[in-house]
Design a protein around this motif. Structure first.
Motif, mmCIF file in Angstrom:
data_model
loop_
_atom_site.group_PDB
_atom_site.id
_atom_site.type_symbol
_atom_site.label_atom_id
_atom_site.label_comp_id
_atom_site.label_asym_id
_atom_site.label_seq_id
_atom_site.Cartn_x
_atom_site.Cartn_y
_atom_site.Cartn_z
ATOM 1 N N TRP A 63 80.510 16.628 10.785
ATOM 2 C CA TRP A 63 79.245 16.043 10.316
ATOM 3 C C TRP A 63 78.215 17.180 10.271
ATOM 4 C CZ3 TRP A 63 78.004 11.182 8.590
ATOM 5 C CH2 TRP A 63 78.997 10.204 8.725
ATOM 6 N N TYR A 66 74.748 16.891 11.575
ATOM 7 C CA TYR A 66 74.538 16.866 13.025
ATOM 8 C C TYR A 66 74.894 18.216 13.643
ATOM 9 C CZ TYR A 66 73.783 11.833 12.910
ATOM 10 O OH TYR A 66 73.274 10.579 12.678
ATOM 11 N N ASN A 173 69.628 5.358 15.270
ATOM 12 C CA ASN A 173 70.020 6.742 14.960
ATOM 13 C C ASN A 173 68.913 7.744 15.299
ATOM 14 O OD1 ASN A 173 72.300 5.684 12.815
ATOM 15 N ND2 ASN A 173 72.647 7.728 13.642
ATOM 16 N N ASP A 201 70.628 4.867 20.608
ATOM 17 C CA ASP A 201 69.762 5.987 20.204
ATOM 18 C C ASP A 201 68.453 5.514 19.569
ATOM 19 O OD1 ASP A 201 71.693 7.763 21.082
ATOM 20 O OD2 ASP A 201 72.428 8.281 19.083
ATOM 21 N N ASP A 222 74.458 7.545 22.203
ATOM 22 C CA ASP A 222 75.462 7.999 21.230
ATOM 23 C C ASP A 222 75.225 9.483 20.953
ATOM 24 O OD1 ASP A 222 77.429 8.112 19.295
ATOM 25 O OD2 ASP A 222 76.326 7.009 17.775
ATOM 26 N N TRP A 223 74.627 9.823 19.804
ATOM 27 C CA TRP A 223 74.444 11.235 19.461
ATOM 28 C C TRP A 223 73.471 11.941 20.399
ATOM 29 C CZ3 TRP A 223 77.226 13.858 15.789
ATOM 30 C CH2 TRP A 223 78.001 13.078 14.918
ATOM 31 N N GLU A 224 72.599 11.180 21.053
ATOM 32 C CA GLU A 224 71.634 11.807 21.960
ATOM 33 C C GLU A 224 72.301 12.377 23.213
ATOM 34 O OE1 GLU A 224 68.425 12.562 21.510
ATOM 35 O OE2 GLU A 224 68.728 11.878 19.444
ATOM 36 N N ARG A 226 73.932 14.832 23.589
ATOM 37 C CA ARG A 226 73.769 16.286 23.680
ATOM 38 C C ARG A 226 72.492 16.689 24.409
ATOM 39 N NH1 ARG A 226 74.376 17.382 17.414
ATOM 40 N NH2 ARG A 226 72.874 15.680 17.520
ATOM 41 N N ARG A 248 85.209 13.552 18.900
ATOM 42 C CA ARG A 248 84.152 14.530 19.166
ATOM 43 C C ARG A 248 83.956 14.841 20.649
ATOM 44 N NH1 ARG A 248 81.158 15.477 14.862
ATOM 45 N NH2 ARG A 248 79.697 16.543 16.221
ATOM 46 N N SER A 270 84.768 8.196 14.179
ATOM 47 C CA SER A 270 83.669 9.071 13.782
ATOM 48 C C SER A 270 83.338 8.789 12.311
ATOM 49 C CB SER A 270 84.078 10.531 14.006
ATOM 50 O OG SER A 270 83.016 11.403 13.756
#
Ligand code: MG
Length: 349
Positions: A63, A66, A173, A201, A222-224, A226, A248, A270
């Motif tokens: 992705w 991202y 998101n 998120d 989720d993506w947060e 990191r 991932r 994903s």
């Protein structure tokens, strides 16, 4: 070790029109998302032969928006013997596939079935009929991408809960704001709110603001992920659910964090190739077997987001379950056999 790759392109469904009724669970594409999401996506299937004779398949689906490198660059690095975290997961999954193939078993065999939630990318593409169909085929929860059109989103979510008795997950998101999320929640009557299972998120991770919203409605990470420093959560984490994408993330350490912090988990694809979807579904099945009370409805029923390729044609067209496809490992033996494989020159190890 020998490695082959086979490049592929996933083409989004023509999302402006509602999905066909036989495709309940499909995603649409809103005007705002067109720029962002309605583009072809490139990935590569990998075929890896280990020195012990184990031969396994997996997916590599970057992705770039991202922060991932594009698939060509991933392969370029792989040829130099450098593994990104994404490729590490591809190797881990391919090995699981290879071991299962050697033992002549499908990765889903003997695992409990895992229910998936209905994925709604574009609220405008869903109508009463489609929602009714979703309920009839067995969906009981829906994940709605929100933050584009609050009025329409509120109306759909309210209907999902009131008329169909769904539980609903909202995914901002990271595009929301503290005030915006709070205001959106205020629109729902108190009796409705418990049916909002969680918000994913809501906005960029901030432990103080997340904790505040987490008191109103459970939050999911989720993506947060990191941006989170797990060592800092002395008392409790400012969220209650973690989203694990086996494509991932290192799965054992994610599950360990979930247990240590008393959280629950959702395992998702994903939004990748059906080979990636099947890998995620297998990890979800194993998680359900080991932690039946910690695993919520998952997010692996995502193949209808794209025009069907030879692989997707073998997956169910109606949700909420992903089932075995012919073959061992992740299955798809015939389709994998038809792929064009290119050998990657890798340094000898
Ligand atoms: Mg998300």
């Amino acid at each position: 070790m020998k490695i082959w790759y086979s490049l592929y392109t996933l083409k989004p469904q023509a999302g402006k029109s509602p999905p066909r009724r036989s495709q309940v669970g499909a995603l649409g594409t809103s005007a705002d998302q067109v720029k962002e999401d309605n583009r072809n996506r490139e990935g590569a299937l990998l075929r890896i032969l280990w020195a012990d004779g184990c031969l396994g398949y997996s997916d590599c689906f970057p992705w770039p928006e991202y922060g991932d490198r594009g698939v060509t660059e991933e392969l370029h690095q792989l040829a130099k013997g450098r593994l990104s975290p994404l490729l590490e997961q591809s190797f881990w999954l391919a090995r699981r596939d290879g071991v299962a193939r050697k033992e002549k078993r499908h990765l889903l065999r003997k695992l409990p079935r895992v229910k998936n939630s209905l994925l709604i990318l574009d609220v405008a593409s869903f109508n009463e009929d489609l929602l009714g169909d979703a309920k009839r085929v067995g969906f009981t929860s829906a994940k709605v991408k929100v933050g584009n059109d609050p009025d329409k989103e509120f109306a759909l979510i309210d209907r999902l809960i009131r008329m169909l008795g769904f539980t609903v997950r909202l995914d901002f998101n990271s595009k929301g704001t503290f005030d915006g999320v709070q205001k959106f929640l205020e629109r729902f009557q108190p009796a409705i709110k418990p049916f909002i299972e969680y918000i994913e998120d809501p906005f960029p991770f901030d432990p103080v603001d997340w904790r505040e919203i987490n008191r109103l409605v459970p939050l999911a990470l989720d993506w947060e992920w990191r941006s989170v420093n797990w060592e800092r959560f002395v008392v409790e984490a400012p969220f209650k659910v973690i989203i694990i994408k086996p494509a991932r993330q290192d799965v054992p350490s994610a599950i360990e964090l979930m247990n240590r912090h008393g959280l629950r988990m959702v395992i998702t694809s994903s939004l990748d190739h059906p080979v990636g979807i099947m890998h995620a579904a297998a990890v979800a099945g194993e998680a359900k077997k080991t932690f039946p009370n910690k695993l919520l409805d998952c997010g692996c029923f995502t193949h209808l987001a794209y025009q069907a390729n030879e692989f997707a044609k073998l997956l169910p067209r109606q949700g909420p379950y992903i089932s075995e496809t012919p073959g061992y490992g992740v299955g798809f033996d015939e389709a994998l056999g038809k792929c064009q494989w290119v050998e990657l020159a890798v340094p000898k190890s």
